[in-house]
Design a protein around this motif. Structure first.
Motif, PDB file in Angstrom:
ATOM      1  N   ILE A 183      18.573  14.798  -5.670  1.00 50.29           N
ATOM      2  CA  ILE A 183      17.589  15.766  -5.203  1.00 50.29           C
ATOM      3  C   ILE A 183      17.388  16.864  -6.256  1.00 50.29           C
ATOM      4  N   PRO A 184      16.202  17.476  -6.291  1.00 52.45           N
ATOM      5  CA  PRO A 184      15.906  18.475  -7.326  1.00 52.45           C
ATOM      6  C   PRO A 184      16.903  19.624  -7.382  1.00 52.45           C
ATOM      7  N   GLY A 185      17.421  20.037  -6.237  1.00 55.47           N
ATOM      8  CA  GLY A 185      18.382  21.136  -6.226  1.00 55.47           C
ATOM      9  C   GLY A 185      19.654  20.803  -6.981  1.00 55.47           C
ATOM     10  N   TRP A 186      20.077  19.556  -6.916  1.00 54.31           N
ATOM     11  CA  TRP A 186      21.238  19.118  -7.688  1.00 54.31           C
ATOM     12  C   TRP A 186      20.895  19.020  -9.177  1.00 54.31           C
ATOM     13  N   THR A 187      19.753  18.452  -9.479  1.00 52.31           N
ATOM     14  CA  THR A 187      19.355  18.298 -10.878  1.00 52.31           C
ATOM     15  C   THR A 187      19.324  19.645 -11.585  1.00 52.31           C
ATOM     16  N   GLU A 188      18.737  20.639 -10.920  1.00 53.50           N
ATOM     17  CA  GLU A 188      18.658  21.973 -11.510  1.00 53.50           C
ATOM     18  C   GLU A 188      20.012  22.664 -11.501  1.00 53.50           C
ATOM     19  N   GLY A 189      20.688  22.606 -10.362  1.00 53.96           N
ATOM     20  CA  GLY A 189      21.928  23.366 -10.212  1.00 53.96           C
ATOM     21  C   GLY A 189      23.034  22.925 -11.142  1.00 53.96           C
ATOM     22  N   LEU A 190      23.213  21.623 -11.322  1.00 56.13           N
ATOM     23  CA  LEU A 190      24.287  21.141 -12.200  1.00 56.13           C
ATOM     24  C   LEU A 190      24.044  21.519 -13.653  1.00 56.13           C
ATOM     25  N   GLN A 191      22.778  21.706 -14.044  1.00 50.03           N
ATOM     26  CA  GLN A 191      22.478  22.097 -15.424  1.00 50.03           C
ATOM     27  C   GLN A 191      22.815  23.564 -15.681  1.00 50.03           C
TER      28      GLN A 191
END
Length: 236
Positions: A183-191
């Motif tokens: 999900i986009p929230g994971w993609t952004e957050g992990l970065q």
């Protein structure tokens, strides 16, 4: 539905009206035919709780009796009329389910917005341009991943109510995936997390599963993840 009275009355009619109420309520279940008959009725009843929640017992039992008798003159509806009624009923149920889904989605959206507005005021919580919120619990000293990287993580996922819906920690096994596959929230957050970090991600609905939700998550749920970034590109 007056199931208790109707069922007894029609059960007597099924037997030709000769059974007493006590006998109709507790028929013998001794022979194989009796056991199979009771079992079929039990299974049908259990299925119909969900399939036809507003089942009208009197009409059902009369239709069952007429269908089982095989006498076309007894039947009060043609097969075409039955099929049409079934289709109309299914459409009505789908419409009701859709309305309930929309109502729940709006309720969850508003609750999530309120939660995030209050959470943004807490010390240590940062909000990105997309609306994602994150809070670093332990700062790692490694590199930060890109969207094309694979990562190994431990995590616990909760609803804003505190209900845990998924946890690699409970399973005792970290997970590995590509950051462009979640999900986009994971993609952004992990970065935003250096390798070795632990953080909380507060993910609004539009960066999670949106109005569709999934099997464990309702429509427009805001999600909270406690994530440990263990390794970037494990095995490389």
């Amino acid at each position: 539905m007056k199931k208790n009275i109707i069922a007894l009355t029609v059960a007597g009619a099924l037997a030709g009206g000769s059974l007493s109420l006590a006998a109709a309520e507790n028929p013998d279940i001794e022979t194989m035919d009796q056991k199979v008959s009771y079992g079929v009725g039990l299974i049908m009843g259990e299925r119909m709780i969900n399939d036809v929640p507003d089942l009208q017992m009197e009409q059902f039992l009369q239709g069952f009796r007429h269908g089982h008798a095989g006498d076309e003159d007894q039947k009060r509806m043609s097969r075409e009329e039955v099929q049409r009624a079934m289709m109309e009923y299914q459409a009505q149920m789908q419409e009701q389910a859709g309305a309930q889904q929309q109502e729940l989605a709006q309720k969850n959206l508003e609750a999530g917005q309120q939660f995030l507005a209050e959470n943004a005021e807490r010390e240590g919580v940062q909000t990105t341009e997309s609306g994602l919120q994150y809070e670093i619990i332990e700062e790692g000293d490694g590199d930060t991943p890109s969207a094309e990287d694979r990562v190994r993580v431990h995590y616990t996922g909760e609803l804003i109510s505190g209900q845990v819906f998924d946890s690699s920690r409970e399973r005792g096994e970290p997970v590995t995936f590509g950051l462009n596959q979640v999900i986009p929230g994971w993609t952004e957050g992990l970065q935003l997390m250096p390798e070795g970090s632990r953080a909380k991600l507060y993910i609004p609905a539009d960066l999670a599963y949106g109005p569709g939700g999934n099997q464990r998550i309702g429509p427009n749920e805001t999600l909270v993840f406690d994530v440990e970034l263990l390794k970037i590109n494990p095995g490389s």
